[in-house]
Design an enzyme around this catalytic site. Structure first.
Site, PDB file in Angstrom:
ATOM      1  N   ASN A  57     -33.975  33.785  96.757  1.00 48.79           N
ATOM      2  CA  ASN A  57     -33.650  34.302  97.996  1.00 48.79           C
ATOM      3  C   ASN A  57     -34.485  35.602  97.886  1.00 48.79           C
ATOM      4  O   ASN A  57     -34.156  36.676  97.291  1.00 48.79           O
ATOM      5  CB  ASN A  57     -32.240  34.481  98.263  1.00 48.79           C
ATOM      6  CG  ASN A  57     -31.971  34.958  99.658  1.00 48.79           C
ATOM      7  OD1 ASN A  57     -32.384  34.520 100.639  1.00 48.79           O
ATOM      8  ND2 ASN A  57     -31.713  36.389  99.489  1.00 48.79           N
ATOM      9  N   GLU A  58     -35.408  35.755  98.967  1.00 48.26           N
ATOM     10  CA  GLU A  58     -36.178  37.177  99.080  1.00 48.26           C
ATOM     11  C   GLU A  58     -36.647  37.579  97.588  1.00 48.26           C
ATOM     12  O   GLU A  58     -36.446  38.841  97.394  1.00 48.26           O
ATOM     13  CB  GLU A  58     -35.169  38.191  99.801  1.00 48.26           C
ATOM     14  CG  GLU A  58     -34.589  37.585 101.108  1.00 48.26           C
ATOM     15  CD  GLU A  58     -33.466  38.521 101.831  1.00 48.26           C
ATOM     16  OE1 GLU A  58     -33.167  39.644 101.211  1.00 48.26           O
ATOM     17  OE2 GLU A  58     -33.083  38.290 102.812  1.00 48.26           O
TER      18      GLU A  58
END
Length: 819
Positions: free
Chosen positions: A424-425
């Site tokens: 994530n990210e």
């Protein structure tokens, strides 16, 4: 099985709570806790009489599950604790099996954990979210041989456990992540007795063609066999959702392999698992040797899913729009240590809102959550906590691969799971001196390959890392139209552009913050300051409340009114996007975070549709009106006691409902009937312009669908008096029941007119016998909080005595209240 140093250090990953013959007991009670480190293990296990002068340091009595950061994660005055903490107890251990094994099974503990039997270290684990098991058999036997030590503990065995959530750049997740990295034994811990041969894991793969005509159930197992037993009998029984036996067999294995294929069963026209009909088959496996048996039970479901290339999501041959949200393991007053009852309540609230899909962010979650997703019909994207910060070295990468392996193996059988999330990210730097996109791509590819090797039947996915979007099967870009960037009416255009850029698109994370209890007569005012973005992505610094370009997240009012409009627009647009696989609103429930100290509720991400204590915000009902079939109607403003405007000025009243038509009554007078049309924004056409009278107004809606009728009612005050500059605070008792008092703060101008747009930060104090119910991370459970429409409330326990409450804000005289 892997050995660490000696036979006493056996640690295996397993799922013993799925078994029946093995005896398992949750170790919830009779624990002591110390939130600091010890000089050595002897300080935890030395036999000292309670209350003696040698009882130092002082331990606190607790029950499990337990989190270091149950309250300090949202304490406005401190950084949450990151460091070591100890747990200890004395256990009565009597394994009934001949040469059986005694195990401690952790469903999750954060973040580095060491286990001791008396003064012997018997196991350790790194990672706060996957399950793991320690075999304490030999250490217990060794302790019991020493009659002196054994006698001092009255026949019980001393157990000590050290958890540590200290900051560590060579661990995932990053401390830059927008959630607390909790410490403690915050999921259930179990004492398990097994025969000398038992199951480590049973893998049950249920596959079916899109037409649902023929299914195949493949069953294999991994045994826990430290004594290397070779000649065994394995029994298998499979029952359908109605309890009918559809397969049964007995097989002899000589020799027994550690990993053994057991069954390959054809099932004609299986009952298909789906959100509307989550049919589950039961797989029961037994292994017998020397007159003892171990059992293992799993639930599986037959379903066929597909993310169509350049197209929608298909389940069992039909298009299904994924209507999703996200979940953090976090709750008021307990942090990550949610009980099974709490988890069940939360998941049922999601189902009642109409959710059919959930992303478990940003880490492997409790087996309880996955079991509920199976039985409720909620599809799952589950991911490892490689979240922000860049990419560490060998230790870091080994942990990520280990956690991915454990997550897939431990949750492989759940029909709810359709996606394994790899990160994530990951385009977010700052943990390390260098940020190398190519190295991140290489490691993402390794994770993608590992995932497909372990489980070729599910998709892989990531969110927000454009330079890796070609690696995974499904990609979610960053689209925060109307919050971090742009305006919400851009949503469909931006989503279409992102859809065209990848083979398989899904939209994870959208929405915005709302301060529960804050409402606005002009919620979209901030949009006049914001330029269309064309992308809607969140960029560096956009989460900050300071500086940068105009954006609603910084320049808006954070009202429930605005967020309901934003959600309403997104949902009505999604109904006209036939190519959309689905989306997931971020998140379902407000949660604690160390990176948002300046929010209206300090250290809380307030984007949830419910608060941390399960209190529903108005947005919950917007989703219900689009996503549910059971007839409902909700007048907007249940937490909006006072509206305002000029005398005779028409004010909009909105009703969120899935009815075909609704009639509104104000003070007993009909305001007319409105027909529902999802494309008639806002409130799908169920809105009225109403002339309130000064003072109290009673509102009632009667909503109909066919022969069904449902009603909803609220009472609101209408204030026409204009207010000036805030000048004084008031503090009053508004509720007193069974030793619990609720007090209300109001901010008035010099003429005692309530300042209905006031957002001042107030601080509430209490002196005396009572205790504030604060550090809950909610709008009504925080001693430091922004006012909502010029008011705030908090409760306290009197403890049978007297107290003095106080409230202060900058530039205004502090006031007191005797209680």
């Amino acid at each position: 099985m892997r050995k660490i140093r000696s036979i006493l250090f056996i640690v295996v990953s397993c799922s013993f709570l799925n078994t029946q013959a093995q005896q398992s007991k949750r170790l919830n009670n009779n624990w002591e806790f110390l939130r600091e480190d010890l000089g050595g293990i002897w300080e935890a296990v030395r036999p000292v009489k309670p209350g003696s002068s040698e009882s130092v340091p002082v331990w606190e009595k607790v029950n499990l599950p337990h989190c270091f950061n149950a309250t300090d994660a949202v304490d406005p005055d401190v950084n949450y604790y990151e460091g070591p903490g100890w747990y200890r107890t004395n256990l009565k251990i009597d394994n009934p099996y001949n040469k059986g094994r005694t195990l401690l099974h952790f469903e999750g503990a954060g973040q580095k954990t060491q286990v001791y039997v008396y003064d012997k270290k018997v196991g350790q684990h790194i990672g706060g979210y996957d399950e793991w098991t320690v075999d304490i058999t030999d250490a217990v036997a060794e302790f019991k041989k020493d009659s002196v030590f054994n006698g001092r503990f009255e026949g019980k065995v001393p157990i000590a456990i050290r958890c540590d959530n200290s900051r560590d750049l060579e661990m995932i997740p990053s401390d830059l992540s927008d959630f607390n990295i909790y410490g403690g034994i915050y999921r259930y811990l179990n004492l398990v007795y097994t025969p000398q041969l038992s199951f480590d894991k049973v893998f049950a793969l249920a596959e079916v063609d899109a037409a649902g005509k023929q299914g195949v159930l493949k069953i294999s197992s991994r045994f826990y066999n430290p004594n290397n037993i070779k000649n065994v009998k394995v029994g298998i029984k499979i029952t359908d959702p109605n309890g009918k036996i559809i397969g049964e067999s007995q097989k002899q294995f000589t020799p027994l392999n550690l990993n053994q294929e057991l069954e390959n069963l054809t099932v004609k026209k299986p009952m298909l698992w789906s959100p509307s009909s989550p049919f589950l088959y039961t797989v029961e496996v037994s292994v017998s040797q020397n007159g003892e048996q171990a059992f293992y039970t799993e639930k599986v479901g037959f379903r066929n899913f597909e993310f169509v290339k350049k197209g929608p999501f298909m389940l069992n041959g039909k298009r299904l729009l994924l209507r999703g949200t996200h979940r953090h393991e976090d709750h008021a007053g307990v942090g990550a240590a949610m009980t099974e009852d709490m988890i069940r309540k939360e998941m049922l609230m999601m189902k009642d809102m109409g959710v059919n899909f959930i992303r478990l962010a940003h880490y492997q979650q409790s087996r309880i959550v996955l079991n509920l997703c199976d039985s409720l019909g909620i599809m799952v994207w589950e991911e490892i906590p490689w979240c922000r910060g860049g990419l560490g070295g060998d230790i870091y990468q080994a942990q990520a691969k280990r956690m991915l392996t454990n997550m897939i193996e431990q949750h492989y059988n759940h029909p709810a799971v359709i996606i394994w999330g790899l990160g994530n990210e990951n385009d977010w730097p700052n943990d390390f001196a260098t940020f190398d996109e190519e190295k991140i791509r290489m490691f993402m590819s390794e994770l993608n390959d590992l995932s497909h090797k372990l489980d070729p039947t599910r998709m892989t996915a990531i969110r927000r890392c454009d330079f890796c979007k070609d690696i995974v099967d499904v990609y979610s870009p960053s689209i925060w139209a109307g919050w971090y960037r742009g305006i919400y009416t851009e949503y469909k255009e931006i989503a279409q552009k992102e859809f065209d850029s990848v083979d398989r698109f899904i939209h994870m994370e959208w929405g915005g913050d709302s301060h529960a209890g804050r409402h606005s007569e002009n919620p979209d005012a901030a949009l006049s300051k914001v330029k269309a973005s064309g992308t809607g992505d969140e960029r560096a610094g956009d989460a900050s409340l300071f500086g940068g370009s105009a954006r609603v997240s910084k320049d808006g009012d954070w009202s429930e009114s605005y967020i309901c409009n934003l959600i309403d627009w997104h949902l009505k647009e999604q109904e006209t996007m036939p190519w959309l696989t689905g989306s997931a609103y971020w998140p379902f429930k407000d949660f604690s975070t160390p990176v948002r100290p300046d929010n209206p509720v300090p250290y809380v991400n307030q984007k949830g549709v419910i608060e941390r204590d399960f209190t529903k915000k108005e947005a919950y009902y917007v989703f219900q009106s689009y996503w549910t079939d059971k007839l409902m109607a909700h007048i907007y403003g249940h937490s909006w006691p006072v509206r305002w405007g000029d005398a005779g000025e028409a004010r909009m009243v909105k009703v969120y409902s899935n009815a075909t038509e609704a009639e509104l009554f104000v003070n007993g007078i009909s305001q007319g009937v409105r027909k529902r049309n999802s494309q008639d924004f806002p409130a799908a056409g169920l809105r009225w312009m109403v002339n309130y009278k000064e003072g109290e107004n009673d509102l009632k809606v009667v909503a109909k669908k066919g022969k069904e009728t449902v009603t909803d009612e609220i009472t609101q005050q209408y204030q026409t008096a204009k207010w000036g500059k805030p000048a004084k605070l008031t503090l009053s008792k508004i509720k007193d029941t069974d030793g619990k008092i609720t007090i209300e703060v109001k901010l008035l101008d010099a003429n005692n007119v309530l300042c209905l747009d006031a957002k001042n930060v107030i601080e509430i104090g209490l002196t005396g016998d009572g205790k504030l119910i604060d550090d809950q991370g909610t709008s009504s459970g925080s001693r430091k909080v922004e006012l909502y429409n010029g008011r705030a409330v908090i409760s306290l326990l009197t403890n049978g005595g007297k107290s003095v409450a106080s409230v202060k804000t900058e530039g205004i005289k502090t006031v007191f209240l005797n209680l």
